[in-house]
Design an enzyme around this catalytic site. Sequence first.
Site, mmCIF file in Angstrom:
data_model
loop_
_atom_site.group_PDB
_atom_site.id
_atom_site.type_symbol
_atom_site.label_atom_id
_atom_site.label_comp_id
_atom_site.label_asym_id
_atom_site.label_seq_id
_atom_site.Cartn_x
_atom_site.Cartn_y
_atom_site.Cartn_z
ATOM 1 C CB CYS A 48 -0.936 0.016 1.209
ATOM 2 S SG CYS A 48 -1.921 -1.467 1.312
ATOM 3 C CG HIS A 81 -3.506 3.042 2.254
ATOM 4 N ND1 HIS A 81 -4.067 2.739 1.036
ATOM 5 C CD2 HIS A 81 -3.480 1.887 2.962
ATOM 6 C CE1 HIS A 81 -4.378 1.454 1.027
ATOM 7 N NE2 HIS A 81 -4.033 0.909 2.172
ATOM 8 C CG ASN A 111 -6.825 -1.340 1.320
ATOM 9 O OD1 ASN A 111 -6.081 -0.936 0.430
ATOM 10 N ND2 ASN A 111 -6.373 -1.795 2.478
HETATM 11 N N1 ACO Z 1 -18.852 -9.224 8.387
HETATM 12 C C1 ACO Z 1 -19.320 -9.511 9.621
HETATM 13 N N2 ACO Z 1 -18.536 -9.847 10.640
HETATM 14 C C2 ACO Z 1 -17.202 -9.881 10.422
HETATM 15 C C3 ACO Z 1 -16.646 -9.592 9.159
HETATM 16 C C4 ACO Z 1 -17.535 -9.268 8.124
HETATM 17 N N3 ACO Z 1 -17.097 -8.952 6.878
HETATM 18 N N4 ACO Z 1 -15.304 -9.712 9.246
HETATM 19 C C5 ACO Z 1 -15.025 -10.049 10.500
HETATM 20 N N5 ACO Z 1 -16.163 -10.170 11.220
HETATM 21 C C6 ACO Z 1 -16.315 -10.518 12.633
HETATM 22 C C7 ACO Z 1 -15.155 -11.310 13.157
HETATM 23 O O1 ACO Z 1 -15.297 -12.684 12.865
HETATM 24 C C8 ACO Z 1 -15.241 -11.019 14.640
HETATM 25 O O2 ACO Z 1 -16.234 -11.861 15.207
HETATM 26 P P1 ACO Z 1 -16.006 -12.528 16.643
HETATM 27 O O3 ACO Z 1 -15.856 -11.365 17.602
HETATM 28 O O4 ACO Z 1 -17.231 -13.325 16.834
HETATM 29 O O5 ACO Z 1 -14.751 -13.334 16.526
HETATM 30 C C9 ACO Z 1 -15.746 -9.591 14.703
HETATM 31 O O6 ACO Z 1 -16.333 -9.330 13.408
HETATM 32 C C10 ACO Z 1 -14.660 -8.579 14.977
HETATM 33 O O7 ACO Z 1 -13.552 -8.858 14.128
HETATM 34 P P2 ACO Z 1 -12.269 -7.946 14.113
HETATM 35 O O8 ACO Z 1 -11.296 -8.486 13.122
HETATM 36 O O9 ACO Z 1 -11.787 -7.718 15.502
HETATM 37 O O10 ACO Z 1 -12.926 -6.598 13.571
HETATM 38 P P3 ACO Z 1 -12.284 -5.193 13.461
HETATM 39 O O11 ACO Z 1 -13.119 -4.220 14.138
HETATM 40 O O12 ACO Z 1 -10.816 -5.211 13.807
HETATM 41 O O13 ACO Z 1 -12.415 -4.893 11.899
HETATM 42 C C11 ACO Z 1 -11.029 -4.925 9.948
HETATM 43 C C12 ACO Z 1 -11.789 -5.739 10.971
HETATM 44 C C13 ACO Z 1 -12.001 -4.064 9.186
HETATM 45 C C14 ACO Z 1 -10.313 -5.865 9.003
HETATM 46 C C15 ACO Z 1 -9.998 -4.008 10.668
HETATM 47 O O14 ACO Z 1 -9.291 -4.742 11.609
HETATM 48 C C16 ACO Z 1 -9.036 -3.344 9.725
HETATM 49 O O15 ACO Z 1 -9.389 -2.488 8.937
HETATM 50 N N6 ACO Z 1 -7.735 -3.685 9.830
HETATM 51 C C17 ACO Z 1 -6.707 -3.019 9.056
HETATM 52 C C18 ACO Z 1 -6.695 -3.405 7.619
HETATM 53 C C19 ACO Z 1 -5.598 -2.624 6.928
HETATM 54 O O16 ACO Z 1 -5.371 -1.470 7.218
HETATM 55 N N7 ACO Z 1 -4.828 -3.243 6.080
HETATM 56 C C20 ACO Z 1 -3.656 -2.465 5.650
HETATM 57 C C21 ACO Z 1 -3.184 -2.534 4.465
HETATM 58 S S1 ACO Z 1 -3.804 -3.665 3.321
HETATM 59 C C22 ACO Z 1 -2.485 -4.132 2.347
HETATM 60 O O17 ACO Z 1 -1.361 -3.893 2.632
HETATM 61 C C23 ACO Z 1 -2.741 -4.915 1.128
#
Ligand code: ACO
Length: 328
Positions: free
Chosen positions: A114, A255, A285
Amino acid sequence: MPARTIIIGTGSHLPKKILTNQDLEKIVDTSDEWIRTRTGIETRHISSDDEPNSFLATQAAKKAMEMAGVRAQELDLIIVGTLTPDMPMPSVACLVQKELGARKAGAFDLYATCSGFLYGLSIADKFIRDNRRLKILVIGSEVLSKRVNWKDRNTCVIFGDGAGAAIVTGTREPNRGIVSSHLHADGSLWELLAIRGLGTAQEVTAEQLEKGWQYIEMQGREVFKNAVRALESVSWEALESAGWHSEDIDLLVAHQANIRIIEFLRERLGLSKDKVFINISKYGNTSAASIPIALDEANRAGMLHPGMRLLMVAFGGGFTWAGMTMRW
Ligand code: ACO
């Protein structure tokens, strides 16, 4: 007065197909509400087989060249930030060079996930500080949809495809151009965000493909924590290096990974909402493409004026992260 690097044209190109959160509700166990509140994403573009990475990149480049009034024959170098090339060899940059007919241009891909566009822009900046007449095409282009496991709701709702491009050259105009750039990495945390297969460490086997090693694996919560920490720290580093205070920032272009990450950064820097460019709702993203797409949208919306102070920051797999201050 030494030469500084300015962007004289921007362009972007998105695949035709749009996938909504409601479409995703039919594919995996998710909801529009979850995706919107956790990520800020509403739609993303998905490329078809006749819209490979090099096609998106070339279309974005053509629009940037048209805006800049630069012909293909004038280009000295083409840099493409990508982690999803059409194929391992040749580079996307070489395919773009062929499509444009940019006969005198050198061309290479840059693999910094990214952060690829900001890494590419900072390399272009070094060349241009040596020779302000150079014209360099810097692109960020991705087809992430083909590296996403459409059965994994943790990742498939987040990513999108697209390309953005910028033509950069030198200027001696005062109060314009790239002021500082800052590149960082931490390979020790690579396993938090990776595509394990399809490289040369091991043969590609049916067993690996069965395990999904061809797809992006992400420990979202850990990536989130590292992203906010790194983006805040590189922002302060860039501001200090430029001799700016956060209230000097006219526009933050971060980003577009997650609306909550951008919002966190906005609060830590003490910026009002109108000083932050956000388009994640439309595209998701798009990794290396996200900053140049955002720049192009801001530019075409008339939001960028000569001399304006921009802070650009990115974070991605590797990990890599980068910051840049620029007077537009
Ligand atoms: N729909 C519904 N529920 C979901 C989904 C979905 N699409 N995805 C995950 N959940 C659930 C999980 O299973 C979890 O359930 P549980 O509590 O029963 O286990 C719950 O939601 C919470 O999951 P988390 O992963 O803790 O959710 P979070 O609030 O952290 O959001 C996310 C997830 C959006 C992926 C976030 O962590 C994020 O944006 N992370 C950073 C991503 C990023 O910046 N990537 C960087 C660069 S990408 C690259 O380099 C290519």
